[in-house]
Design a protein around this motif. Structure first.
Motif, PDB file in Angstrom:
ATOM      1  N   UNK A  21      42.465  31.227  40.585  1.00 44.05           N
ATOM      2  CA  UNK A  21      43.581  31.097  39.981  1.00 44.05           C
ATOM      3  C   UNK A  21      43.583  29.533  40.283  1.00 44.05           C
ATOM      4  N   UNK A  22      43.025  29.077  41.036  1.00 42.36           N
ATOM      5  CA  UNK A  22      43.546  27.529  41.329  1.00 42.36           C
ATOM      6  C   UNK A  22      41.710  26.626  41.668  1.00 42.36           C
ATOM      7  N   UNK A  23      41.021  25.955  40.668  1.00 43.16           N
ATOM      8  CA  UNK A  23      39.967  25.715  40.827  1.00 43.16           C
ATOM      9  C   UNK A  23      40.216  24.512  41.702  1.00 43.16           C
ATOM     10  N   UNK A  24      41.095  23.381  41.367  1.00 37.68           N
ATOM     11  CA  UNK A  24      41.062  22.248  42.061  1.00 37.68           C
ATOM     12  C   UNK A  24      41.552  22.439  43.680  1.00 37.68           C
ATOM     13  N   UNK A  25      41.752  23.206  43.726  1.00 35.62           N
ATOM     14  CA  UNK A  25      42.031  23.482  45.374  1.00 35.62           C
ATOM     15  C   UNK A  25      40.712  23.832  46.397  1.00 35.62           C
ATOM     16  N   UNK A  26      40.477  22.755  47.269  1.00 34.49           N
ATOM     17  CA  UNK A  26      39.390  23.414  48.417  1.00 34.49           C
ATOM     18  C   UNK A  26      39.856  24.678  48.830  1.00 34.49           C
ATOM     19  N   UNK A  27      39.172  25.235  49.345  1.00 30.93           N
ATOM     20  CA  UNK A  27      39.268  26.536  49.841  1.00 30.93           C
ATOM     21  C   UNK A  27      38.119  26.697  50.863  1.00 30.93           C
ATOM     22  N   UNK A  28      39.338  27.399  52.075  1.00 24.35           N
ATOM     23  CA  UNK A  28      39.131  27.441  53.410  1.00 24.35           C
ATOM     24  C   UNK A  28      38.726  28.308  54.282  1.00 24.35           C
ATOM     25  N   UNK A  29      38.245  28.443  54.806  1.00 22.90           N
ATOM     26  CA  UNK A  29      37.697  29.934  56.075  1.00 22.90           C
ATOM     27  C   UNK A  29      38.811  29.236  57.394  1.00 22.90           C
ATOM     28  N   UNK A  30      39.695  30.106  57.653  1.00 21.39           N
ATOM     29  CA  UNK A  30      40.468  29.442  59.168  1.00 21.39           C
ATOM     30  C   UNK A  30      40.507  30.601  60.499  1.00 21.39           C
TER      31      UNK A  30
END
Ligand code: XIL
Length: 301
Positions: free
Chosen positions: A160-169
């Motif tokens: 859905x948003x390939x430009x965002x960094x994806x985090x586990x928090x």
């Protein structure tokens, strides 16, 4: 440098704060926000209950107010959070099984798509592990849809948003010796080895009634060695005076010592804005004055 954001920028890092939309009309609050910070997290406005109050009906008014305030002033935005056992809308709380899985993935997709291109990093999944010594996943309706729900959420967010960094928090993953920290580490290691899209780990770092663990930098560098960024996402430290200032100094120094630790966010601006206001855990007092902890962070950055 004489602000937190400018000081953090000297090493390519950011310094952020959690923000509440209803306070954006308060001049004293906004003047500190705009002066000191260059990253913003919505304290509640992007959570599942806020963004999808009725199934399939999305509301982004308050979240958009925060994002627009930040981006129009050159600040960046952390997205918080796409999938969590807490602050689910009522309709979701009672769901289970494949219907819930589908609803969760649709939520991740719709919300990440709405903000596409405007989010620096998303907390895709928040707080999915149990406290204590088990190292197990937290029992929740989402977990009961199948152990692969976390990777499914990350894949949907990436699409859905390939430009965002994806985090586990998560919280209580600051001490390297804790079973919960080790369990999250193994999950991230597994995701990286199998190509599940994960770019960062968020250490919430809520410190109340405890000091920053001596091995905190080891935790940061160990996650970083998996190839992910580490972000301090919700920092606050209960107490006052030199002890509070020293804990803030240690967190700041630990992050600076690890190249892949890319930024620090405090969970509110003034003590009176804190979710735990009675423990005076932030960098500004209720009148907006800089505390000892503020100078300790600024002088360490
Ligand atoms: C807290 C907010 O600060 C409160 O206003 C709200 O009532 C409850 O949630 N971990 C998280 C945050 O990931 O979203 C939580 O924020 C604090 C703990």
């Amino acid at each position: 440098q004489d602000t937190l954001g400018a000081a953090a920028s000297q090493t390519g890092r950011y310094f952020g704060a959690a923000v509440a939309a209803h306070k954006l009309s308060e001049p004293a609050y906004v003047s500190i926000l705009d002066r000191e910070f260059n990253m913003v997290t919505a304290e509640n406005e992007m959570k599942m209950d806020a963004t999808e109050p009725n199934q399939g009906q999305f509301t982004f008014g308050n979240a958009d107010r925060i994002v627009n305030h930040a981006l129009s002033r050159g600040m960046r935005v952390r997205g918080h959070t796409l999938a969590w056992h807490s602050q689910q809308p009522g309709w979701m709380q009672g769901m289970e099984g494949p219907g819930l899985r589908q609803a969760m993935l649709n939520h991740v997709t719709q919300v990440a798509a709405h903000f596409r291109g405007r989010i620096h990093s998303w907390d895709v999944v928040n707080e999915a592990f149990e406290d204590g010594g088990s190292g197990a996943r937290r029992n929740s309706n989402l977990q009961r849809t199948g152990n692969d729900w976390i990777e499914a959420a990350f894949r949907a967010a990436r699409a859905a948003d390939p430009g965002a960094k994806l985090c586990y928090n998560d919280y209580n993953i600051d001490d390297w010796s804790h079973a919960k920290t080790q369990a999250v580490y193994r999950m991230v290691q597994d995701f990286r080895s199998r190509g599940v899209p994960i770019d960062c780990v968020g250490l919430q770092s809520h410190f109340f009634g405890v000091n920053v663990p001596a091995n905190y930098q080891t935790t940061i560098s160990s996650f970083a060695a998996l190839g992910v960024e580490v972000q301090i996402t919700e920092l606050d430290v209960g107490g006052s005076g030199w002890q509070q200032a020293d804990n803030y100094r240690r967190v700041t120094q630990a992050c600076l010592n690890v190249p892949r630790c890319t930024g620090i966010t405090v969970w509110g601006i003034r003590d009176s804005d804190s979710w735990r206001a009675s423990q005076t855990p932030l960098l500004f007092d209720g009148q907006g004055n800089k505390k000892e902890a503020y100078y300790s962070v600024l002088n360490t950055l």
